[in-house]
Structures are given as structure tokens and as C-alpha cells.
Design an enzyme around this catalytic site. Sequence first.
Site, PDB file in Angstrom:
ATOM      1  N   PHE A 117     -11.726  -1.533   5.132  1.00  7.21           N
ATOM      2  CA  PHE A 117     -10.724  -0.762   5.873  1.00  7.21           C
ATOM      3  C   PHE A 117     -10.717  -1.138   7.355  1.00  7.21           C
ATOM      4  O   PHE A 117     -11.544  -0.672   8.132  1.00  7.21           O
ATOM      5  CB  PHE A 117     -11.008   0.732   5.718  1.00  7.21           C
ATOM      6  CG  PHE A 117     -10.440   1.344   4.470  1.00  7.21           C
ATOM      7  CD1 PHE A 117     -10.365   0.617   3.293  1.00  7.21           C
ATOM      8  CD2 PHE A 117      -9.989   2.649   4.460  1.00  7.21           C
ATOM      9  CE1 PHE A 117      -9.840   1.180   2.137  1.00  7.21           C
ATOM     10  CE2 PHE A 117      -9.462   3.222   3.310  1.00  7.21           C
ATOM     11  CZ  PHE A 117      -9.385   2.490   2.149  1.00  7.21           C
ATOM     12  N   ASP A 121       0.857  -1.184   0.000  1.00  5.78           N
ATOM     13  CA  ASP A 121       0.000   0.000   0.000  1.00  5.78           C
ATOM     14  C   ASP A 121       0.895   1.237   0.000  1.00  5.78           C
ATOM     15  O   ASP A 121       1.124   1.863   1.033  1.00  5.78           O
ATOM     16  CB  ASP A 121      -0.897  -0.019   1.244  1.00  5.78           C
ATOM     17  CG  ASP A 121      -2.025   0.993   1.169  1.00  5.78           C
ATOM     18  OD1 ASP A 121      -2.275   1.534   0.085  1.00  5.78           O
ATOM     19  OD2 ASP A 121      -2.661   1.240   2.214  1.00  5.78           O
ATOM     20  N   THR A 139     -13.060   0.580  -2.884  1.00  7.54           N
ATOM     21  CA  THR A 139     -12.338   1.029  -1.702  1.00  7.54           C
ATOM     22  C   THR A 139     -13.254   1.793  -0.751  1.00  7.54           C
ATOM     23  O   THR A 139     -14.441   1.969  -1.013  1.00  7.54           O
ATOM     24  CB  THR A 139     -11.133   1.888  -2.135  1.00  7.54           C
ATOM     25  OG1 THR A 139     -10.322   2.172  -1.002  1.00  7.54           O
ATOM     26  CG2 THR A 139     -11.568   3.180  -2.793  1.00  7.54           C
ATOM     27  N   GLU A 171      -6.688   4.963  -8.555  1.00  9.51           N
ATOM     28  CA  GLU A 171      -7.978   5.439  -8.056  1.00  9.51           C
ATOM     29  C   GLU A 171      -8.593   6.559  -8.894  1.00  9.51           C
ATOM     30  O   GLU A 171      -7.912   7.485  -9.336  1.00  9.51           O
ATOM     31  CB  GLU A 171      -7.812   5.926  -6.606  1.00  9.51           C
ATOM     32  CG  GLU A 171      -9.117   6.183  -5.901  1.00  9.51           C
ATOM     33  CD  GLU A 171      -9.014   5.957  -4.402  1.00  9.51           C
ATOM     34  OE1 GLU A 171      -9.945   6.360  -3.694  1.00  9.51           O
ATOM     35  OE2 GLU A 171      -8.015   5.364  -3.947  1.00  9.51           O
ATOM     36  N   LYS A 229      -9.704   1.743  -8.935  1.00  8.50           N
ATOM     37  CA  LYS A 229     -10.225   1.921  -7.574  1.00  8.50           C
ATOM     38  C   LYS A 229     -11.342   2.955  -7.571  1.00  8.50           C
ATOM     39  O   LYS A 229     -11.196   4.051  -8.110  1.00  8.50           O
ATOM     40  CB  LYS A 229      -9.108   2.397  -6.631  1.00  8.50           C
ATOM     41  CG  LYS A 229      -8.196   1.301  -6.155  1.00  8.50           C
ATOM     42  CD  LYS A 229      -7.146   1.823  -5.201  1.00  8.50           C
ATOM     43  CE  LYS A 229      -7.650   1.961  -3.791  1.00  8.50           C
ATOM     44  NZ  LYS A 229      -6.571   2.345  -2.859  1.00  8.50           N
TER      45      LYS A 229
END
Length: 308
Positions: A171, A17, A149, A89, A125
Site C-alpha cells: 500500500f 481498484d 493485501t 476479499e 484477498k
Amino acid sequence: MTSKLEQLKQFTTVVADTGDFEAIARIKPVDATTNPSLLLKASAMHGYAELLNACVADCKGDVGLASDRFGVAVGQEILKVIPGRISTEVDARLSFDTEAMLKRAHRLVDLYEKAGIGRDRVLIKIASTWEGIRAAEKLEREGIQCNLTLLFSFAQAAACADAGVFLISPFVGRIYDWYKKANGNDYTGADDPGVQSVTRIYNYYKSNDYKTVVMGASFRNLNQIEQLAGCDRLTVSPELLEKLAADEGKLERKLAPGQAGEARLSLNEAQFRWLSNEDAMATEKLAEGIRQFARDQEKLEALLQAKL
């Protein structure tokens, strides 16, 4: 004894990440993920100056295009040092506009393809809003696979599975943060609400034979990672990955197919929004996450604007 990182890799795909390809080269994950916050951080790193300058060339003042080009350029560099896929993203400010997300996703894919990188190495994303899930559903039908996400609730996970999304990123750490602040408890082990959320989703997907990949994200400590060993994928910061690599203790697999899960849940828009409304944590963290990514997107664009 092998490190916990090597043990983890035996039953979980490890994803970095970060936008730091030097760190990725050291850690050697299969895949990597980025987001506006990580791209902003990457823009200040040594070695990115030339990329930034190249991304603003021929943009005719379109800072959004320059930003997408930078995200793709970082993705290209990362793909040089990983065997798998990069997640890039869509602008978080589009999270409630399905058509705008589709347009931006198509542009990202087009930029990758012009650079010689096929769809099989890219995940788009998108925030797990109702509109984002609908955009992902359309993209999946076009052969563009997605990573949903900012996922905090079971309702989001159920809707993503129904939409045929390739991968979700629940998350863990941000859920933990909310409950710790709300209740004053420092949760550990299997009592961690973030760990419980991902475990519930994983068991639901496996017991109902959903093909959507579960990739736990946003970790605060090693224990959260260890509690989810066996999850399809885990995306982890370089700092925590390096700690796992230095720890030679035994790592026990916690998640595996075959556990009991809940019955299938098919939600229409009204039901999705009601369940989301009833989950204060998920509602607050989703909104907060979109705002944070939007602010970092604006900072990145300001940096690029100064170069246009």
C-alpha cells in the site's frame, strides 16, 4: 503521443481498484480488485439494488453468507467487462484466525464455481498478518491463488514470498500518509516512502527470482504511479486512471528486473512478529486497515440484514 495510461500498459498490468463496473468498462483494465469499503460504496450505486436483493434470498438469516454472495455477485459483473481476474476479499475480522480464513476462502471459491467461474479468474484477498500468510500458503497448495493485501513492511513481503503467495498488494498511499503525518513532509518523486517500499520489494523479489507478483496499491497521486511504472501490476482508482488517460506526456519506466536486491530473508513466526513490532508505521497501518475494513464490512452487513 499516446496517453500515459497506454504507455503504462506497455510494461505494467493495469488493475482497476473499484466495484463500479461501468467505470471499469470505460477504462478497460486487465484485472480488478474489490474490498469491503469498495463493496459498501458499490451497494449504493445505481444498478446494484437487484443484486443486493438476490444475495439475501435463501440465506436463512446468515448475513455473512449474504455478504459473501454480494461480493461474488459484484465480482461476476466485473468479470463480464475485464479479460483477467477479480480479487475478492475475506472478511477482515478473521485476519488473525487461519482456519476461519480458510473456511471463508473456500466458500468464496465455491460460490464463484457455482456461478460458472473457475479459480483461474479469481484471487482471494487476505490481510498480510502471520495468520493470513499461513492461510494463503495452504490455499496456494490447493490451487487457490491469493492476493495478500494490507501489506506495509518488508517483513510481510519476505514472508509472503517464502509462502509462495501468488500476488502481494503493498500500500503506497497509506505509507505516504503515515510518514507525512509523522514528519510533516510532503514527499514527492523517489523520496516518497511508499514508492521506496515497493521499489525495495520489487528489487528483492526479482533479484532472488521469486515468482510472487508485486502489485502496488493505494495511490494518492499520479506521481506515485509514475514512479512505479514497470512494477508487475498497479491497482489504481478510476479517478487516477482517467487522469492518466488524459495526460499525453512521456512516461519513463522506473522499475525493471536486473537491479540489485537484498539477500533472501527467511523468517519464522517470532522473527516476523519482532520485525513487525519494530516497524511502527507497518504495525499501525495494518491494524488501522483491518479496523477500517471491518467497520465497512459491518455497515454492509447491516444493509443486508435489513433485507433479510
